[in-house]
Motif scaffolding. Structure first.
Motif, PDB file in Angstrom:
ATOM      1  N   GLU A   1       0.842  -1.187   0.000  1.00  0.00           N
ATOM      2  CA  GLU A   1       0.000   0.000   0.000  1.00  0.00           C
ATOM      3  C   GLU A   1       0.885   1.247   0.000  1.00  0.00           C
ATOM      4  O   GLU A   1       2.058   1.195   0.360  1.00  0.00           O
ATOM      5  CB  GLU A   1      -0.910  -0.012   1.225  1.00  0.00           C
ATOM      6  CG  GLU A   1      -1.863  -1.199   1.245  1.00  0.00           C
ATOM      7  CD  GLU A   1      -2.785  -1.163   2.450  1.00  0.00           C
ATOM      8  OE1 GLU A   1      -3.169  -0.061   2.874  1.00  0.00           O
ATOM      9  OE2 GLU A   1      -3.113  -2.236   2.968  1.00  0.00           O
ATOM     10  N   ARG A   2       0.278   2.399  -0.380  1.00  0.00           N
ATOM     11  CA  ARG A   2       1.069   3.624  -0.498  1.00  0.00           C
ATOM     12  C   ARG A   2       0.302   4.804   0.078  1.00  0.00           C
ATOM     13  O   ARG A   2      -0.919   4.901  -0.090  1.00  0.00           O
ATOM     14  CB  ARG A   2       1.400   3.877  -1.968  1.00  0.00           C
ATOM     15  CG  ARG A   2       2.370   5.024  -2.186  1.00  0.00           C
ATOM     16  CD  ARG A   2       2.714   5.152  -3.649  1.00  0.00           C
ATOM     17  NE  ARG A   2       1.737   5.979  -4.350  1.00  0.00           N
ATOM     18  CZ  ARG A   2       1.918   6.473  -5.575  1.00  0.00           C
ATOM     19  NH1 ARG A   2       3.018   6.181  -6.233  1.00  0.00           N
ATOM     20  NH2 ARG A   2       1.013   7.214  -6.135  1.00  0.00           N
ATOM     21  N   VAL A   3       1.023   5.713   0.789  1.00  0.00           N
ATOM     22  CA  VAL A   3       0.411   6.938   1.324  1.00  0.00           C
ATOM     23  C   VAL A   3       1.370   8.109   1.119  1.00  0.00           C
ATOM     24  O   VAL A   3       2.531   7.924   0.743  1.00  0.00           O
ATOM     25  CB  VAL A   3       0.098   6.810   2.832  1.00  0.00           C
ATOM     26  CG1 VAL A   3      -0.984   5.783   3.083  1.00  0.00           C
ATOM     27  CG2 VAL A   3       1.357   6.486   3.617  1.00  0.00           C
ATOM     28  N   GLU A   4       0.860   9.315   1.384  1.00  0.00           N
ATOM     29  CA  GLU A   4       1.680  10.525   1.367  1.00  0.00           C
ATOM     30  C   GLU A   4       1.920  10.995   2.793  1.00  0.00           C
ATOM     31  O   GLU A   4       1.057  10.867   3.654  1.00  0.00           O
ATOM     32  CB  GLU A   4       0.950  11.660   0.627  1.00  0.00           C
ATOM     33  CG  GLU A   4       1.151  11.684  -0.860  1.00  0.00           C
ATOM     34  CD  GLU A   4       0.564  12.962  -1.478  1.00  0.00           C
ATOM     35  OE1 GLU A   4       0.482  12.999  -2.705  1.00  0.00           O
ATOM     36  OE2 GLU A   4       0.197  13.889  -0.735  1.00  0.00           O
ATOM     37  N   THR A   5       3.100  11.561   3.024  1.00  0.00           N
ATOM     38  CA  THR A   5       3.374  12.208   4.306  1.00  0.00           C
ATOM     39  C   THR A   5       4.539  13.166   4.136  1.00  0.00           C
ATOM     40  O   THR A   5       5.163  13.231   3.070  1.00  0.00           O
ATOM     41  CB  THR A   5       3.676  11.176   5.404  1.00  0.00           C
ATOM     42  OG1 THR A   5       3.685  11.837   6.669  1.00  0.00           O
ATOM     43  CG2 THR A   5       5.021  10.488   5.187  1.00  0.00           C
TER      44      THR A   5
ATOM     45  N   VAL B   1       2.129   8.692   9.945  1.00  0.00           N
ATOM     46  CA  VAL B   1       1.017   8.468   9.026  1.00  0.00           C
ATOM     47  C   VAL B   1       0.583   7.006   9.127  1.00  0.00           C
ATOM     48  O   VAL B   1       1.418   6.113   9.323  1.00  0.00           O
ATOM     49  CB  VAL B   1       1.426   8.821   7.577  1.00  0.00           C
ATOM     50  CG1 VAL B   1       2.583   7.950   7.107  1.00  0.00           C
ATOM     51  CG2 VAL B   1       0.253   8.718   6.630  1.00  0.00           C
TER      52      VAL B   1
ATOM     53  N   LEU C   1      -0.453   3.524   7.738  1.00  0.00           N
ATOM     54  CA  LEU C   1      -0.199   2.787   6.506  1.00  0.00           C
ATOM     55  C   LEU C   1      -0.314   1.296   6.789  1.00  0.00           C
ATOM     56  O   LEU C   1       0.388   0.765   7.655  1.00  0.00           O
ATOM     57  CB  LEU C   1       1.201   3.118   5.966  1.00  0.00           C
ATOM     58  CG  LEU C   1       1.686   2.328   4.749  1.00  0.00           C
ATOM     59  CD1 LEU C   1       0.769   2.513   3.563  1.00  0.00           C
ATOM     60  CD2 LEU C   1       3.107   2.745   4.383  1.00  0.00           C
TER      61      LEU C   1
ATOM     62  N   TYR D   1       5.987   9.970  -1.089  1.00  0.00           N
ATOM     63  CA  TYR D   1       5.160   8.773  -1.175  1.00  0.00           C
ATOM     64  C   TYR D   1       5.876   7.662  -0.419  1.00  0.00           C
ATOM     65  O   TYR D   1       7.065   7.393  -0.649  1.00  0.00           O
ATOM     66  CB  TYR D   1       4.965   8.347  -2.625  1.00  0.00           C
ATOM     67  CG  TYR D   1       4.250   9.364  -3.483  1.00  0.00           C
ATOM     68  CD1 TYR D   1       2.927   9.713  -3.221  1.00  0.00           C
ATOM     69  CD2 TYR D   1       4.895   9.979  -4.554  1.00  0.00           C
ATOM     70  CE1 TYR D   1       2.256  10.640  -4.006  1.00  0.00           C
ATOM     71  CE2 TYR D   1       4.241  10.904  -5.349  1.00  0.00           C
ATOM     72  CZ  TYR D   1       2.925  11.237  -5.063  1.00  0.00           C
ATOM     73  OH  TYR D   1       2.267  12.156  -5.839  1.00  0.00           O
TER      74      TYR D   1
ATOM     75  N   GLU E   1       5.656   3.559   0.919  1.00  0.00           N
ATOM     76  CA  GLU E   1       5.045   2.280   0.585  1.00  0.00           C
ATOM     77  C   GLU E   1       5.535   1.206   1.529  1.00  0.00           C
ATOM     78  O   GLU E   1       6.683   1.207   1.951  1.00  0.00           O
ATOM     79  CB  GLU E   1       5.414   1.911  -0.854  1.00  0.00           C
ATOM     80  CG  GLU E   1       4.755   0.665  -1.379  1.00  0.00           C
ATOM     81  CD  GLU E   1       5.149   0.393  -2.816  1.00  0.00           C
ATOM     82  OE1 GLU E   1       6.090  -0.395  -3.013  1.00  0.00           O
ATOM     83  OE2 GLU E   1       4.528   0.966  -3.731  1.00  0.00           O
TER      84      GLU E   1
END
Length: 674
Positions: free
Chosen positions: A317-321, A345, A347, A375, A377
């Motif tokens: 999975e991937r998020v922004e921080t 964050v 995740l 980004y 992951e």
């Protein structure tokens, strides 16, 4: 070009070995499964193309990492091997094609959920739980029997049934997400350290010293693989064995499925990619195993994994921080590793605060600037990686991250050798992390295995000035009075430690050599060097070229060994260790064979035998001077064939006119010359 390839292989080997240590020993994940496997595949490809540069201590040749020092160590009767990994359909199809090429088209597979927990091997004797051992390094693990007995789904005593008198059952210990969240919330309320995810909580729990504390944390366990002597005589297949195991009273996963062709496997994989989020526990993929035991034996193993099984892993999975800052850590060898500190964050169900950036090249590749939005992951429970920057959110006027030119610990100017991505601090005699790291390496389980000393003890003794060099360990007996004044050091613990130090003097030369921490010299390389040169004096007198001529020792390793043995600080250190009584020469031992009737002959075993297991037959051949090989060639003297031998081996042997014999022929060859 060859130098670049050699250095890339070396770099990947070092990185992956460190990731294995962090994951398996410290329950600490520093890279995603996907990125780890991509690096491992790159290394496998380079080693296949350039075998002359392969390090025998490569992670492609071993499993996992080292074991902890909290529990007694038990050697696995059957090694706990890892599985090959894939992330796409095409590689699954290629796996199926490889299997069918060896065993034919009549093949079935068992598909299982890949649980995100801690591997365990449990031994039962006469139906009673005898011992539970962690994976450890794959060869030996920690005895955690009392802790495993607290898991309610693991039976202590089986009801009467047709199980073997002695068997091992393998499985996965895990924690359900609801229990994890509840316990973590309690720890946060109590001001205690929280765990990153259920897998780490389960791993940390099973390694607690007090079983009463373990019992307070609700662990669960699925069992999924049986080992026993002559297992093939009890069951024909893996599916049959797990149905029997269920009838004996063990908890198996209800979702395990028998598949008859690759399309069924892919349907199972795709279904659980979505349905896994509805489970009460974490999975990170699917395990696919050839069902028939005879076919499993025919397919065999690589150095680290079975050829009859593969793991399909779901993507990350991937998020922004936000990137808050970068700090730099100095390791035992002086390598300086950058670490990104992130705005916390959520995740994949865990809170992410840090990510490894590996080296200066990675920072440059990402073009990181101060305060960037990045980004991140990660797959399942793994430590995250920054995979890119959201340039649209970059603030105007921010400066690019500049890699330091001096050591963050001691201030020495950093160096970067040609062809390497890593920066090093050269001040090994005065840089604390390097000194402490070398001392901790020396006392480790696979090195000198000094009982009664741990990493915290080394840190304490360093701060007090008791330890600065490895040889100082052997002068601690002269500081008994001072040791008695320290907190948490009673008379008994001091004597146990000093006894452990004294016992370490019995370690063989190859262990001592490995323990010195010479760069690029792992356990296997140390053994080869010791066996070749016999003494440290002969090794020190050898030129770089002479060292490089030793089997599996390349120029890079030879240069490192030669440089180490000609450094005045190291020469003095070795002299002190010799004076302390450590072994720096090989003690030759005579090998006595049962006979010589098979001497000079090569053998390959294939198929299933009535009177012997394949391992027993191999031992019999070797004990009479024969040599086992792993593949068919024109130089093979005999193919020992049993029932259900694969068609491809039979065809190749016939084509090359290799004599095909039975296990009874082997006995006749031995008896004729006795």
């Amino acid at each position: 070009m060859s130098i670049d390839i050699q250095e890339r292989i070396s770099k990947l080997t070092q990185e992956l070995n460190e990731y294995n240590y962090q994951y398996y020993v410290l329950a600490n994940s520093v890279i995603s499964d996907y990125d780890f496997d991509q690096k491992l595949k790159e290394l496998e490809g380079l080693e296949a193309a350039y075998p002359q540069y392969m390090d025998p201590n490569s992670p492609t040749q071993k499993v996992g990492g080292d074991i902890t020092q909290k529990f007694s160590t038990v050697r696995h009767r059957w090694p706990m091997m890892s599985l090959g990994n894939t992330y796409n359909e095409q590689e699954l199809r290629e796996f199926d094609e490889r299997v069918r090429k060896v065993v034919g088209d009549q093949v079935q597979y068992v598909c299982e959920l890949k649980f995100d927990g801690l591997s365990i091997s449990i031994t039962y004797e006469n139906g009673r739980l005898l011992r539970a051992v962690t994976r450890g390094d794959g060869t030996q693990g920690d005895d955690v029997t009392n802790n495993v007995k607290t898991i309610r789904s693991v039976p202590h005593q089986l009801d009467k049934a047709d199980y073997p008198s002695l068997f091992e059952i393998r499985g996965e210990i895990f924690m359900h997400r609801a229990a994890f969240e509840r316990l973590n919330k309690q720890r946060e309320t109590n001001g205690e350290q929280t765990y990153a995810n259920p897998r780490n909580f389960a791993s940390g729990t099973i390694k607690l010293q007090d079983p009463k504390e373990v019992a307070k944390r609700p662990l669960d366990c699925f069992l999924y693989f049986l080992y026993a002597e002559n297992r093939n005589r009890l069951f024909d297949s893996h599916w049959d064995s797990i149905q029997a195991v269920k009838s004996w009273g063990f908890q198996i996963c209800e979702h395990t499925t028998l598949c008859h062709h690759i399309d069924e496997i892919l349907a199972f994989v795709n279904y659980w990619d979505e349905a896994r989020h509805q489970l009460s526990y974490d999975i990170d993929g699917i395990v696919i195993k050839v069902n028939d035991y005879a076919q499993q034996e025919e397919l065999g193993f690589t150095a680290k994994s079975p050829r009859w099984a593969i793991s399909y892993k779901y993507k990350a999975e991937r998020v922004e921080t936000a990137l808050k800052s970068i700090t730099y850590q100095v390791g035992r060898t002086g390598a300086v590793t950058p670490v990104a500190n992130l705005k916390p964050v959520l995740l994949a169900g865990t809170t992410v605060k840090r990510a490894s950036l590996h080296n200066a090249n990675e920072i440059a590749r990402l073009d990181l600037h101060e305060g960037d939005t990045v980004y991140v992951e990660k797959g399942g429970e793994i430590i995250p990686k920054i995979i890119g920057v959201n340039n649209a959110k970059r603030a105007v006027g921010t400066s690019p991250i500049v890699y330091p030119v001096v050591c963050p610990e001691c201030g020495a100017p950093l160096i970067r050798q040609e062809g390497e991505a890593v920066h090093y601090c050269p001040n090994e005699e005065g840089c604390k992390p390097q000194i402490v790291g070398k001392l901790q390496h020396f006392i480790g389980r696979k090195m000198m295995d000094i009982q009664g000393m741990g990493d915290e003890t080394i840190e304490t003794f360093y701060k007090l000035g008791l330890l600065r060099k490895i040889a100082d360990i052997y002068t601690l007996k002269d500081h008994r009075d001072r040791l008695k004044t320290l907190e948490r050091f009673g008379d008994k613990s001091i004597e146990n430690m000093l006894m452990g130090i004294e016992f370490s003097k019995n370690k063989p030369f190859e262990k001592v050599l490995f323990s010195l921490g010479i760069r690029h010299v792992g356990e296997t390389i140390a053994r080869k060097l010791a066996q070749h040169f016999k003494t440290i004096e002969r090794m020190a007198l050898a030129s770089v070229e002479e060292i490089a001529n030793v089997q599996d020792i390349g120029g890079r390793i030879a240069e490192s060994v030669h440089t180490y043995l000609h450094d005045e600080h190291h020469i003095l250190e070795i002299a002190k260790l010799q004076a302390a009584g450590l072994c720096f020469e090989v003690e030759e031992q005579e090998v006595v064979l049962a006979g010589h009737s098979l001497e000079g002959k090569t053998f390959l075993i294939s198929g299933v035998f009535t009177d012997f297991s394949r391992e027993e037959l191999a031992q019999l051949i070797e004990s009479h001077g024969g040599k086992m090989v792993s593949s068919i060639s024109a130089k093979l003297n005999y193919l020992v064939a049993g029932d259900k031998m694969g068609p491809s081996k039979l065809a190749k042997a016939e084509k090359l006119h290799v004599p095909i014999i039975s296990d009874k022929d082997i006995l006749n060859m031995i008896n004729q010359q006795n």
